[in-house]
Design a protein around this motif. Structure first.
Motif, short mmCIF file in Angstrom:
data_model
loop_
_atom_site.label_atom_id
_atom_site.label_comp_id
_atom_site.label_asym_id
_atom_site.label_seq_id
_atom_site.Cartn_x
_atom_site.Cartn_y
_atom_site.Cartn_z
N ALA A 52 0.83 -1.19 0.00
CA ALA A 52 0.00 0.00 0.00
C ALA A 52 0.87 1.25 0.00
O ALA A 52 1.96 1.26 0.58
N ASP A 53 0.39 2.26 -0.67
CA ASP A 53 0.98 3.60 -0.55
C ASP A 53 2.47 3.64 -0.86
O ASP A 53 3.28 4.09 -0.05
N VAL A 54 2.84 3.20 -2.07
CA VAL A 54 4.25 3.29 -2.45
C VAL A 54 4.60 4.70 -2.87
O VAL A 54 5.73 5.15 -2.68
N GLY A 93 -3.59 1.14 -3.64
CA GLY A 93 -3.75 2.57 -3.79
C GLY A 93 -2.47 3.37 -3.71
O GLY A 93 -1.46 2.94 -3.15
N ASP A 94 -2.53 4.57 -4.32
CA ASP A 94 -1.45 5.56 -4.31
C ASP A 94 -0.16 5.00 -4.91
O ASP A 94 0.89 4.97 -4.26
N PHE A 95 -0.27 4.57 -6.16
CA PHE A 95 0.89 4.08 -6.90
C PHE A 95 1.79 5.26 -7.27
O PHE A 95 2.97 5.29 -6.93
N GLY A 102 -4.86 0.63 3.09
CA GLY A 102 -3.73 1.49 3.42
C GLY A 102 -4.23 2.88 3.79
O GLY A 102 -5.01 3.05 4.71
N HIS A 103 -3.75 3.88 3.06
CA HIS A 103 -4.20 5.26 3.11
C HIS A 103 -3.69 6.05 4.31
O HIS A 103 -3.22 7.18 4.15
N PHE A 127 4.32 1.51 2.07
CA PHE A 127 5.52 0.85 1.56
C PHE A 127 6.58 1.86 1.17
O PHE A 127 7.78 1.60 1.30
N GLY A 128 6.18 3.01 0.71
CA GLY A 128 7.13 4.02 0.25
C GLY A 128 8.02 4.52 1.37
O GLY A 128 7.58 4.70 2.51
N ASP A 129 9.28 4.81 1.02
CA ASP A 129 10.23 5.32 2.00
C ASP A 129 9.94 6.76 2.39
O ASP A 129 10.23 7.18 3.51
N PHE A 130 9.38 7.53 1.49
CA PHE A 130 9.26 8.98 1.66
C PHE A 130 7.80 9.33 1.95
O PHE A 130 7.11 9.93 1.15
#
Length: 218
Positions: free
Chosen positions: A33-35, A78-80, A156-157, A189-192
């Motif tokens: 989620a959320d990369v 979501g939020d690719f 996610g979100h 999942f995203g680092d930032f």
């Protein structure tokens, strides 16, 4: 060090992974989620001095998971892409090269709020885009953590995080999974990315992630 934690949700086994993802053995599926690919590029386009390399780092972590687990499907909850500005040439080229390394892997994006602003991924990435809720077996794959009347929700979100309190005023913020009746929240999942604090509750299980490991609280 424990790198995954097995749970049974709605009669099916899932693994909460230390690297902020879920593996679903029955479906040979990886869920993230959320990369927020291209978030740093979007901020730089606005003149903000943010670091380079976040897309490469996220793709490297994703490659490592796909190498480690037997996967036939990836679900993006979501939020690719982060924003319209995320469609920078270098970001899109990195995504194209990554997709070429996994030509036979099915990929599905459950559209999130940032996807509606950024637009769907380029068709060349061959990612099926669907609206939420997306029902797969006994699970409802979503971006927003809204309840579903018949299926256990994976969403996610909100980017859940948990604060560990140390001595004095020391606090350590760590990503976490939150599991309660009918709903499991995945960390971003995203680092930032930022985070929303999850607090203990009687009917909530929290699984904290850090230093390559996962551990349940309580």
């Amino acid at each position: 060090m424990q790198t995954h934690f097995s749970l049974t949700l709605a009669g099916t086994e899932i693994w909460l992974l230390a690297d902020k993802a879920i593996y679903w053995p029955e479906r040979k599926a990886l869920l993230i989620a959320d990369v927020h690919f291209g978030k740093a590029a979007a901020f730089r386009a606005l003149g903000q001095p943010v670091p380079h390399g976040t897309t490469a780092s996220n793709l490297s972590r994703l490659d490592a998971l796909l190498d480690r687990y037997s996967c036939e499907q990836v679900y993006f909850l979501g939020d690719f892409l982060h924003a319209p500005e995320s469609r920078a040439p270098l970001t899109l080229e990195a995504l194209a090269q990554w997709r070429s390394r996994w030509p036979d892997l099915a990929m599905t994006l459950i559209r999130g709020n940032h996807d509606r602003r950024a637009g769907d991924p380029p068709s060349s990435l061959r990612i099926t885009v669907v609206s939420e809720p997306f029902l797969v077996g006994p699970l409802s794959l979503q971006h927003e953590p809204d309840p579903h009347p018949t299926h256990h929700v994976l969403a996610g979100h909100v980017h859940p995080v948990f604060y560990l309190n140390g001595r004095g005023r020391q606090r350590l913020r760590l990503p976490c999974f939150s599991v309660e009746t009918g709903l499991t929240l995945l960390p971003a999942f995203g680092d930032f990315t930022g985070g929303w604090e999850i607090k203990p509750a009687a009917a909530r299980r929290i699984f904290v992630l850090g230093d390559g490991g996962i551990w349940p609280l309580g």
